[in-house]
Design an enzyme around this catalytic site. Structure first.
Site, mmCIF file in Angstrom:
data_model
loop_
_atom_site.group_PDB
_atom_site.id
_atom_site.type_symbol
_atom_site.label_atom_id
_atom_site.label_comp_id
_atom_site.label_asym_id
_atom_site.label_seq_id
_atom_site.Cartn_x
_atom_site.Cartn_y
_atom_site.Cartn_z
ATOM 1 N N ILE A 192 0.856 -1.188 0.000
ATOM 2 C CA ILE A 192 0.000 0.000 0.000
ATOM 3 C C ILE A 192 0.890 1.236 0.000
ATOM 4 O O ILE A 192 1.561 1.535 0.992
ATOM 5 C CB ILE A 192 -0.937 0.008 1.229
ATOM 6 N N GLU A 193 0.901 1.941 -1.112
ATOM 7 C CA GLU A 193 1.750 3.127 -1.225
ATOM 8 C C GLU A 193 1.148 4.089 -2.236
ATOM 9 O O GLU A 193 0.040 3.875 -2.741
ATOM 10 C CB GLU A 193 3.159 2.728 -1.645
#
Length: 663
Positions: free
Chosen positions: A476-477
């Site tokens: 998750i970025e």
């Protein structure tokens, strides 16, 4: 080429990644990824020669142009409601700026900013200033920062102009964005109206139709619980103004023992008996006869009902009712017989995570399944000396939001004939373990675009079932780590998937992979951990991308260790881990360096691999990975730049160094 044979350039979606010379710099981590330290995008482009000389921090490059402050603004990622940008500010003047401060025309809403600070600014503008660790911008020098923002309608993402602020009275320095017209440092800003942002609908099922209150009534609230798990729930709320009074801004207070975790389309504040919701900035007025909606996730209070027991209108003498019940506040309502309350079943408490349970150091380097030719998992793992791999990345099909694929290609749809199942099962048959990683910096992670909870859960489950997985990773970025609404949706689905797999006798481990700095997780990353645990997800590891810092780190081994130690300390603020010891929290941390040349010019050496591997083993970390197996070869003639380490080290040198130190 046909879709079944992706071109070597693979799936680089952003227009600025078009030259092979940039692939080594921009194609490092996850699907030719936009680097997670976002300011590194501009640095990489400058090295590869894809942006103008104004982006390079050299006085010689600037000397040929008119002396000015040159801003290079690059859109690193864009989606329907927002965008992510990387910005370089190069000082081509003879004046040292201390502290440097630049103002932009900016009708959008800033969500987050890194490597700089946002300061008070007139409406329609954004003022960005120096971070505390780098206040000076010397002549010929440059500074990089990045940001994410919510889009203001169709307004242009890149500002048309910039202004240097904070100079002494009468002083002026010209400033230009992407080589455009220059502006002075003391203009009178023209007020820019802020368009109403295009808002993404709340990703929940359509709520029950709003009841129509009697004429002259107050506010009628329809509260629908759209999802529920062991320790929390998600709700969709509609507020109908049946009065003749227009409210601006509208505010409602709710009586409940449950706690608010996150709220969208409004802002929440805690009160003595519950919480208060205030209208969002882009829709402050609730006119007579109109409706407003918001959504939220909540933590459960033992024995408390999920729907608030009462509501009241703040700042107006109007009655308020929930789901057709008795009105509260305003004029004294007609007495209504008190109904016999329906007992709320006591939910099964979420089991507290046990430190180290089912974990231990898992060595599972990443393999980019979107590369061509596709990696042979069995051969790669044997050569690298590992027994587990992390296969990357599962994302949404570009034409079907709830359809999971490798790298976004329809030809690689999960369940199709080219989803690499034969390669994966062959590796598993020899005792290998495959961890599927969802997300990455490129393409769309499923939860961002698949907004139906049932379909999202089915998509995740199809991957786990197809490959008989016992562990999955969520990288998750970028836009995702800044999008709390999609992350809450993602966490809810993952928690439900874990419960389903456990009930079927096939427990599923879940890890979170997040950007990090040597001083720890960013606020958005720590919030993501909290959102996952609040939803009831049992995490086996918080995996740190110990790479691409963009701050001139020279000892990458030490930086990775510092990041792990700092993150372990931060996890004390996350409820399930508050009572753990420092060593136990460190045992929840995993690290993933990028060996060789990083996108920002930092270099992770063989000695660093030994240092980090020994540290991971000695301190009982949850995992050790590296990006990525295909790259573990020298950049010899004929090897594409994005498929090598950027060094002359022989094939498999880095992988074997990691394994020798940690295995």
């Amino acid at each position: 080429m046909p879709e079944s044979a992706p071109r070597p350039a693979r799936h680089r979606e952003s227009g600025h990644r078009v030259r092979a010379a940039a692939r080594r710099l921009l194609g490092r981590f996850r699907q030719g990824r936009a680097v997670h330290r976002r300011q590194a995008v501009v640095a990489a482009l400058a090295v590869a020669g894809l942006v103008g000389a104004g982006a390079v921090a050299t006085s010689g490059a600037l000397a040929a142009a008119t002396p000015r402050v040159e801003v290079t603004w690059t859109t690193a990622n864009a989606w329907t409601t927002g965008f992510q940008s990387a910005i370089t500010v190069a000082n081509g003047t003879g004046t040292t700026l201390k502290p440097w401060q630049v103002r932009f025309d900016f009708p959008h809403t800033l969500v987050s900013i890194w490597s700089a600070v946002s300061t008070a600014s007139p409406a329609g503008t954004l003022t960005v200033g120096a971070p505390s660790w780098a206040t000076s911008l010397a002549p010929g020098g440059s500074a990089q920062f990045g940001l994410t923002a919510t889009r203001a309608g169709s307004a242009a993402i890149v500002p048309a102009s910039c202004t240097i602020v904070g100079l002494p009275a009468g002083a002026s320095l010209p400033c230009s964005v992407n080589g455009g017209a220059t502006s002075g440092s003391s203009p009178t800003p023209t007020p820019t109206p802020t368009p109403t942002p295009t808002h993404t609908p709340t990703p929940t099922p359509t709520p029950t139709p709003t009841p129509t209150p009697a004429s002259g009534a107050g506010l009628a609230v329809t509260w629908t619980v759209t999802s529920e798990w062991t320790s929390g729930f998600q709700s969709s709320v509609v507020v109908a103004n049946a009065s003749t009074t227009s409210l601006s801004p509208w505010q409602l207070a709710f009586t409940t023992a449950d706690g608010v975790v996150s709220l969208w389309d409004g802002t929440a504040a805690t009160t003595s008996d519950g919480f208060r919701v205030t209208a969002p900035s882009y829709a402050t007025t609730l006119a007579a006869g109109a409706t407003a909606t918001f959504g939220l996730t909540s933590s459960k209070a033992a024995g408390a009902p999920l729907v608030p027991t009462a509501c009241r209108v703040v700042g107006a003498n109007l009655p308020c009712s929930i789901n057709g019940g008795a009105a509260n506040g305003g004029a004294t309502p007609t007495p209504t017989p008190t109904p016999t309350p329906t007992p709320t079943p006591t939910s099964t408490p979420t089991p507290s995570p046990t430190p180290g349970a089912g974990s231990g150091l898992l060595i599972a380097p990443y393999v980019d399944m979107g590369l061509w030719p596709t990696a042979d998992l069995t051969s790669f793992a044997s050569s690298a000396g590992v027994r587990s791999v992390t296969a990357a990345f599962i994302v949404a099909d570009r034409s079907s939001a709830c359809s999971p694929t490798w790298a976004g290609y329809t030809a690689y749809t999960i369940g199709g004939s080219q989803d690499f199942r034969s390669d994966i099962t062959a590796f598993q048959a020899q005792g290998g373990r495959v961890v599927a990683s969802f997300g990455g910096a490129a393409n769309d992670e499923l939860a961002r675009v698949c907004t139906d909870p049932a379909q999202l859960l089915a998509a995740y489950n199809s991957v786990v079932s197809r490959f008989s997985l016992d562990r999955v990773d969520f990288d998750i970025e970028g836009a995702d780590v800044s999008d709390s609404a999609s992350n809450v949706r993602r966490a809810s689905a993952v928690a439900a998937l874990q419960r389903q797999r456990a009930a079927a006798g096939h427990p599923l481990q879940v890890t979170l992979t997040l950007p990090v700095m040597p001083y720890g997780l960013l606020a958005s990353g720590l919030r993501t951990v909290s959102e996952f645990t609040a939803a009831g997800v049992q995490l086996s590891a918080v995996n740190l991308m110990t790479m691409d810092y963009g701050t001139g780190v020279t000892d990458m081994g030490k930086a990775a260790i510092d990041a792990a130690t700092a993150t372990a300390g931060q996890l004390k603020s996350v409820a399930p881990y508050a009572s753990w010891s420092d060593a136990q929290r460190l045992g929840l941390v995993a690290v993933t360096p990028m060996f060789g040349l990083n996108d920002t010019g930092e270099q992770f050496t063989l000695a660093d691999a030994t240092t980090v591997g020994r540290y991971a083993r000695a301190n009982g970390l949850a995992g050790l990975s590296w990006w990525e197996l295909t790259r573990d070869q020298p950049c010899a003639s004929g090897v594409p730049a994005y498929m090598c380490s950027g060094t002359s080290q022989p094939r498999w040198a880095y992988s074997r160094a990691f394994v020798a130190a940690a295995g």
